[in-house]
Design an enzyme around this catalytic site. Structure first.
Site, mmCIF file in Angstrom:
data_model
loop_
_atom_site.group_PDB
_atom_site.id
_atom_site.type_symbol
_atom_site.label_atom_id
_atom_site.label_comp_id
_atom_site.label_asym_id
_atom_site.label_seq_id
_atom_site.Cartn_x
_atom_site.Cartn_y
_atom_site.Cartn_z
ATOM 1 N N HIS A 12 56.817 6.089 43.452
ATOM 2 C CA HIS A 12 56.147 6.536 42.589
ATOM 3 C C HIS A 12 55.618 5.318 41.691
ATOM 4 O O HIS A 12 56.515 4.221 41.453
ATOM 5 C CB HIS A 12 57.166 7.459 41.712
ATOM 6 C CG HIS A 12 58.509 6.874 41.330
ATOM 7 N ND1 HIS A 12 58.685 6.111 39.893
ATOM 8 C CD2 HIS A 12 59.631 6.658 41.704
ATOM 9 C CE1 HIS A 12 59.816 5.723 39.800
ATOM 10 N NE2 HIS A 12 60.494 5.942 41.041
ATOM 11 N N ASP A 53 55.434 5.604 37.881
ATOM 12 C CA ASP A 53 55.810 5.300 36.680
ATOM 13 C C ASP A 53 57.320 4.714 36.523
ATOM 14 O O ASP A 53 57.950 4.516 37.403
ATOM 15 C CB ASP A 53 55.994 6.824 36.118
ATOM 16 C CG ASP A 53 57.036 7.630 36.783
ATOM 17 O OD1 ASP A 53 57.051 7.652 38.121
ATOM 18 O OD2 ASP A 53 57.802 8.519 36.006
ATOM 19 N N ASP A 55 62.204 -0.144 40.226
ATOM 20 C CA ASP A 55 61.946 1.140 40.486
ATOM 21 C C ASP A 55 60.882 1.902 39.959
ATOM 22 O O ASP A 55 60.579 1.968 38.610
ATOM 23 C CB ASP A 55 63.388 1.905 39.673
ATOM 24 C CG ASP A 55 63.291 3.131 39.769
ATOM 25 O OD1 ASP A 55 62.578 3.891 40.501
ATOM 26 O OD2 ASP A 55 64.031 3.747 38.810
ATOM 27 N N GLU A 76 57.485 10.696 38.388
ATOM 28 C CA GLU A 76 58.953 10.923 39.063
ATOM 29 C C GLU A 76 59.964 10.906 38.272
ATOM 30 O O GLU A 76 61.067 11.654 38.314
ATOM 31 C CB GLU A 76 59.099 9.905 40.193
ATOM 32 C CG GLU A 76 60.317 10.071 41.285
ATOM 33 C CD GLU A 76 61.511 9.646 40.963
ATOM 34 O OE1 GLU A 76 62.544 9.917 41.516
ATOM 35 O OE2 GLU A 76 61.841 8.724 39.890
ATOM 36 N N GLU A 77 60.177 9.865 37.206
ATOM 37 C CA GLU A 77 61.286 9.821 36.339
ATOM 38 C C GLU A 77 61.225 11.119 35.343
ATOM 39 O O GLU A 77 62.391 11.240 34.971
ATOM 40 C CB GLU A 77 60.992 8.549 35.537
ATOM 41 C CG GLU A 77 60.948 7.128 36.132
ATOM 42 C CD GLU A 77 62.311 6.979 37.030
ATOM 43 O OE1 GLU A 77 63.291 7.564 36.906
ATOM 44 O OE2 GLU A 77 62.420 5.801 37.801
ATOM 45 N N ASP A 127 62.511 4.484 47.600
ATOM 46 C CA ASP A 127 62.931 4.417 45.889
ATOM 47 C C ASP A 127 64.317 4.064 45.818
ATOM 48 O O ASP A 127 64.909 4.499 44.931
ATOM 49 C CB ASP A 127 62.402 5.886 45.381
ATOM 50 C CG ASP A 127 62.426 6.042 44.067
ATOM 51 O OD1 ASP A 127 62.698 4.998 43.538
ATOM 52 O OD2 ASP A 127 62.382 7.008 43.500
ATOM 53 N N HIS A 137 66.367 1.050 35.452
ATOM 54 C CA HIS A 137 65.993 1.918 34.107
ATOM 55 C C HIS A 137 66.635 0.865 32.770
ATOM 56 O O HIS A 137 67.064 1.547 31.829
ATOM 57 C CB HIS A 137 66.568 3.279 33.861
ATOM 58 C CG HIS A 137 66.237 3.956 35.002
ATOM 59 N ND1 HIS A 137 66.694 5.466 34.831
ATOM 60 C CD2 HIS A 137 65.380 3.972 35.926
ATOM 61 C CE1 HIS A 137 66.358 6.004 35.947
ATOM 62 N NE2 HIS A 137 65.290 5.292 36.608
HETATM 63 ZN ZN LIG Z 1 62.494 5.548 41.176
#
Ligand SMILES: [Zn+2]
Length: 429
Positions: A101, A103, A162, A196-197, A219, A401
């Site tokens: 992903h 984002d 990520d 995705e997030e 991922d 994150h």
């Molecule tokens: Zn991810």
């Protein structure tokens, strides 16, 4: 069995040396592009933020520049590219897909990302801006990469490994396959997704455009981890209805919806919260409260690895609702459940060849697969629910994150090696 490394007389070290520089340069380029998604906007539009288009368009251009002719981006930013197979007509195999992903998560700043490359990391404490300290005593995995190249944030933003490490691994694997046409493989799809997030990007996924019979998401975190199991996830929207009377004359009449919500949250077992559980334990996760005296809305997320346990948790939430109603006569509690994703193990177990192939792909890259459940979901769990079994491969990224995020370059190159092995042995099994 064909070993992609043996068939080219290459060991993993040679592959690493062959792709590491370009892979690092790609990763740094992608990481610096601002692609934070926005959950609040994600139900209305995909991508939820326009900035994600910058990376989507760049990837479209880069894949075409590698020589891939079939690259398509739809109006929602889903990119699907196809590398044709090179097997003889008598040996055709089903298409497989590599997915990541674009984002990054909105919980930490994702603009002006300035990754720091630590060449020949000395194994010591790394101090970054904003008192961000990466201490091997707290993050012992750092020690594994002493002497290697690691990449951290500068302390001001997240890193975005990520999932830009996953994207870099996929593009580098594609680059290697295309420049080594003697590696036999079937058709391969590359799938890059927005949002995705937010958990909502896949709502608009063009499943009818996908040819893959199975996929992997790239991922995951720690090097070596292979995931085919995730939560059953459900969301409870709970509404508390009260009755507003001026506080001067409220005695015996006011029904305070905000107090009802507080009472309800207090009934949720604290020892079954995300912060009190790990491994295979499920949880109740009070996630958001909004409202006031007359009407208060509460979102509680339910997570469990077991379908029956999920049903039990739903029943418990209803019982807590009745208990609060009993304690606040005249007040109302309404609960609506939305299932968010399913444990993909249920579907993946029907395809034992896929997991066997992935385990072999790991071993050929000189790693013993570490199989454990994901305490979360991926785009792969959504895709699996749509009928395409999609386990999750590591990227090597850590502390996702946030400002403490870091990744080791050899872990990303090994992730690319797993993808190359997967492509090469899929036709042979
Ligand atoms: Zn991810």
């Amino acid at each position: 069995m064909i070993d992609v490394l043996e068939s080219k007389s290459l060991d993993y070290k040679t592959l690493h040396n062959g792709i590491a520089d370009k892979l690092l340069e790609r990763f740094l380029r992608y990481a610096q592009i601002f692609t934070t998604s926005n959950e609040a906007a994600a139900s209305d539009k995909t991508p939820s933020t326009d900035c994600q288009w910058d990376l989507i368009r760049l990837l479209e251009k880069e894949l075409k520049a590698l020589g891939i002719k079939d690259v398509h981006v739809d109006e929602h930013g889903f990119l699907i590219a196809r590398i044709p197979g090179n097997l003889p007509a008598s040996k055709q195999v089903k298409t497989i897909g590599f997915m990541a992903h674009v984002d990054t998560n909105e919980d930490a700043p994702g603009e002006n990302v300035r990754p720091i490359v630590h060449n020949a990391y000395d194994g010591g404490i790394i101090r970054l801006a904003n008192n961000v300290v990466l201490d091997p005593a707290e993050f012992p995995l750092l020690r594994k990469y002493t002497g290697e190249t690691i990449i951290t944030t500068d302390g001001n933003t997240l890193l975005g490994a990520d999932d830009k490490a996953g994207i870099a691994a996929i593009v580098s694997a594609a680059d290697w396959l295309l420049s080594h046409p003697d590696i036999p493989h079937g058709e391969i799809e590359i799938i890059f997704t927005p949002d995705e997030e937010t958990g909502m990007g896949m709502n608009r996924f063009p499943i009818e455009s996908l040819k893959s019979s199975c996929c992997v998401t790239v991922d995951g975190g720690e090097e070596g981890v292979l995931e085919c199991e995730c939560y059953y996830a459900s969301k409870a929207d709970i509404t508390f209805a009260g009755k507003v009377i001026h506080p001067g004359t409220a005695r015996g009449k006011l029904i305070n919806a905000a107090t009802m919500a507080g009472e309800y949250i207090a009934l949720l077992p604290r020892n079954e919260s995300p912060e009190a559980t790990d491994g295979r334990y499920g949880c109740y996760w009070p996630h958001k409260v909004s409202g006031g005296l007359e009407r208060t809305e509460l979102i509680v997320l339910l997570r469990s690895f077991d379908r029956k346990d999920m049903d039990r948790r739903k029943k418990a939430l209803r019982k807590f609702g009745r208990a609060v109603e009993a304690a606040f006569p005249g007040g109302g509690v309404d609960i609506q459940f939305t299932d968010q994703y399913f444990n993909m193990k249920e579907e993946i177990d029907k395809h034992p060849r896929l997991m066997d192939c992935l385990r072999k792909a790991y071993r050929l890259a000189e790693i013993d697969p570490i199989e454990r459940p994901i305490r979360g979901g991926t785009d792969g769990s959504r895709l699996t629910a749509m009928g395409i079994p999609t386990p999750n491969v590591f990227t090597g990224g850590q502390n996702f994150h946030g400002r403490y995020e870091w990744v080791a370059l050899p872990a990303i190159t090994r992730s690319a090696a797993v993808l190359l092995n997967f492509a090469a042995i899929w036709p042979e099994l």
